[in-house]
Design an enzyme around this catalytic site. Structure first.
Site, PDB file in Angstrom:
ATOM      1  N   LYS A 126       8.335 -10.116   8.179  1.00 30.53           N
ATOM      2  CA  LYS A 126       8.045  -8.676   8.300  1.00 30.53           C
ATOM      3  C   LYS A 126       9.159  -7.827   9.108  1.00 30.53           C
ATOM      4  CE  LYS A 126       5.236  -5.834   6.233  1.00 30.53           C
ATOM      5  NZ  LYS A 126       4.284  -6.001   5.098  1.00 30.53           N
ATOM      6  N   ASP A 166       7.371  -0.864   2.901  1.00 32.68           N
ATOM      7  CA  ASP A 166       6.128  -1.072   3.406  1.00 32.68           C
ATOM      8  C   ASP A 166       5.685   0.438   3.671  1.00 32.68           C
ATOM      9  OD1 ASP A 166       3.782  -3.191   4.368  1.00 32.68           O
ATOM     10  OD2 ASP A 166       4.016  -1.764   5.703  1.00 32.68           O
ATOM     11  N   SER A 381       7.933  -8.350  -6.474  1.00 30.31           N
ATOM     12  CA  SER A 381       9.011  -8.442  -5.872  1.00 30.31           C
ATOM     13  C   SER A 381       9.519  -9.911  -6.134  1.00 30.31           C
ATOM     14  CB  SER A 381       8.815  -8.492  -4.258  1.00 30.31           C
ATOM     15  OG  SER A 381       8.714  -7.019  -4.008  1.00 30.31           O
TER      16      SER A 381
HETATM   17  O1  2IT Z   1       2.716  -6.191   2.645  1.00 30.65           O
HETATM   18  C1  2IT Z   1       3.330  -6.514   1.398  1.00 30.65           C
HETATM   19  O2  2IT Z   1       2.906  -7.376   0.914  1.00 30.65           O
HETATM   20  C2  2IT Z   1       4.608  -5.889   1.139  1.00 30.65           C
HETATM   21  N1  2IT Z   1       4.873  -4.394   1.942  1.00 30.65           N
HETATM   22  C3  2IT Z   1       5.399  -6.015   0.234  1.00 30.65           C
HETATM   23  C4  2IT Z   1       6.430  -7.081   0.655  1.00 30.65           C
HETATM   24  C5  2IT Z   1       7.387  -7.387  -0.467  1.00 30.65           C
HETATM   25  O3  2IT Z   1       8.442  -8.151  -0.155  1.00 30.65           O
HETATM   26  O4  2IT Z   1       7.419  -6.799  -1.646  1.00 30.65           O
END
Ligand code: 2IT
Length: 448
Positions: A126, A166, A381
């Site tokens: 993250k 996000d 994704s």
């Molecule tokens: O919390 C999550 O799963 C996301 N913000 C998406 C993360 C992503 O790599 O698509």
């Protein structure tokens, strides 16, 4: 509880004393996985759990940017590459004033287990910044994104680490970030980011994926209970991308969201946020940068409750779609008093620890955990990464079908694991058990 697990939890609390969100997320997973650890005494010698609660890498960096008046500002940027055992690091970027190391670590930790649940080869990460995009001009957001990428580019790549959006990071920001990455690196590695626009390699259904996936998961819960979604009313919080996808899919399957919330309060629309006009208006409200849900009440003439959360409304289903710690113990008590059976977490860790414990122990309440319910976003994704690496593009129906199949599988697999460990229909423990086992196997087999 297994004594090794107990020791790691107490060390975790000591070592990360000023990171409450991270402690909450890690403790929840660790307290679910005792039955697996009991069966694997070799984990303790390998310090497997101690490794799991320590990020592989944490990067913090300075992000200077210039506002429209020529004033320079400095924000802090982060990327926490938590666990890469089952694939390249994968997870979103969050731009919000509340971003700090504890929030980044909790989200990176959760992401590791969520990504494991998708069955696709993705590790957990993250990142983000304490930059607040609300009220900023398009040019300011662009300059911020470019400066952010000027540092981040050296830490990411299609088989290293693949960020996405996000809170506060949507299609516009991903576009600016990718444009800068491409200029710096001089190649067309569009698999380095997901959530891209359709014109440069984005997957169909990615904007809808988190919300759609949450409703598919909900449908699997209802099926388990011999219940149906038809005519159900749902209290939703937030009004961003995730809430939008939830409202859209609920309307499509004959249910309706009746609330939305923002930092200013919540709206109650008894007819449902169910028409195309209302659902599209959510995108307009978000894009305005005002961050006020009252705009919906003003436009459609429904009631607005300033400063309140929607959890006192009598509905069939609760779906918190805003952000962490949105539902407190007092809210949980209202939900239980209203006799609501389905508590479906959607945002990452939307329930405080005491509220979650209360709801899970409450007879007649089914709790579905966010790391499973919201996995549809990162799942698509993962499908976007596959399409980019093969230089092809699947149709909306193809992506949607994979999303629905895998979300149903996540529910069914969690339910089965909990059953097998004698825990009954415990979706929280089930998700943690399934997710943990895969990460643990990969780490043990790799000797890391
Ligand atoms: O919390 C999550 O799963 C996301 N913000 C998406 C993360 C992503 O790599 O698509």
């Amino acid at each position: 509880m297994n004594s090794y697990v107990e020791r790691v939890i107490s060390e975790l609390k000591e070592k990360n004393a000023n990171e409450p969100e991270f402690i909450q997320a890690a403790e929840e997973v660790l307290s679910s996985i005792s039955p697996i650890v009991d069966a694997h005494p070799e984990y303790e010698k390998a310090a497997l759990l101690e490794k799991m609660v320590e990020p592989e890498r944490t990067i913090e960096f300075r992000v200077p940017w210039v506002d429209d008046k020529g004033q320079t500002h400095v924000n802090r940027g982060y990327r926490v590459q938590f666990n890469g055992a089952i694939g390249p690091y994968k997870g979103g970027l969050r731009f919000a004033p509340s971003v700090n190391l504890s929030i980044m670590k909790f989200l990176g930790f959760e992401q590791t287990f969520k990504d494991s649940l998708t069955t696709l080869p993705m590790g957990g990460a993250k990142g983000g910044s304490d930059f607040d995009p609300n009220g900023k001009s398009d040019e300011e957001v662009k300059r911020f994104c470019q400066s952010f990428m000027l540092e981040l580019y050296r830490h990411i790549g299609p088989s290293i680490d693949v960020p996405a959006g996000d809170l506060g990071v949507g299609g516009r920001e991903i576009g600016y970030l990718f444009g800068m990455y491409r200029r710096i690196c001089g190649n067309y590695e569009n698999g380095v980011l997901t959530g891209k626009g359709r014109s440069y390699g984005g997957s169909r259904i990615r904007p809808e994926a988190t919300g759609y996936g949450a409703v598919y998961y909900l449908q699997a819960v209802l099926k388990h209970e011999n219940d149906s979604i038809e005519g159900k009313t749902v209290a939703v919080s937030g009004f961003g991308n995730v809430a939008w996808g939830v409202c859209k899919k609920l309307a499509e399957v004959g249910a309706k969201a009746v609330t939305l919330s923002g930092p200013d309060g919540y709206i109650y629309d008894p007819d449902g946020i169910a028409t195309e006009e209302k659902i599209n208006y959510m995108l307009v409200m978000r894009a305005s940068g005002r961050n006020k849900v009252k705009d919906y009440a003003d436009k459609f003439g429904v009631e607005f409750f300033p400063g309140q959360k929607p959890w006192g409304q009598k509905v069939d289903i609760i779906m918190p779609c805003a952000t962490q710690n949105d539902v407190t113990l007092a809210d949980a008590e209202k939900i239980a008093a209203n006799g609501i059976k389905y508590y479906i977490e959607v945002a990452n860790m939307p329930t405080t620890a005491d509220a979650l414990k209360f709801l899970m122990e409450k007879e007649g309440v089914i709790v579905a955990p966010s790391k499973a319910v919201n996995a549809g976003g990162v799942l698509v994704s993962g499908l976007e990464m596959s399409q980019n690496s093969e230089r092809l593009s699947w149709s909306a129906d193809e992506v949607n079908e994979k999303l629905q199949t895998i979300m149903t599988g996540i529910h069914d697999g969690s339910a089965k694991a909990a059953e097998e460990y004698g825990l009954g229909y415990d979706l929280v423990a089930g998700a943690n058990l399934v997710a943990f086992q895969k990460v643990a196997d990969a780490m043990m087999e790799q000797g890391i």
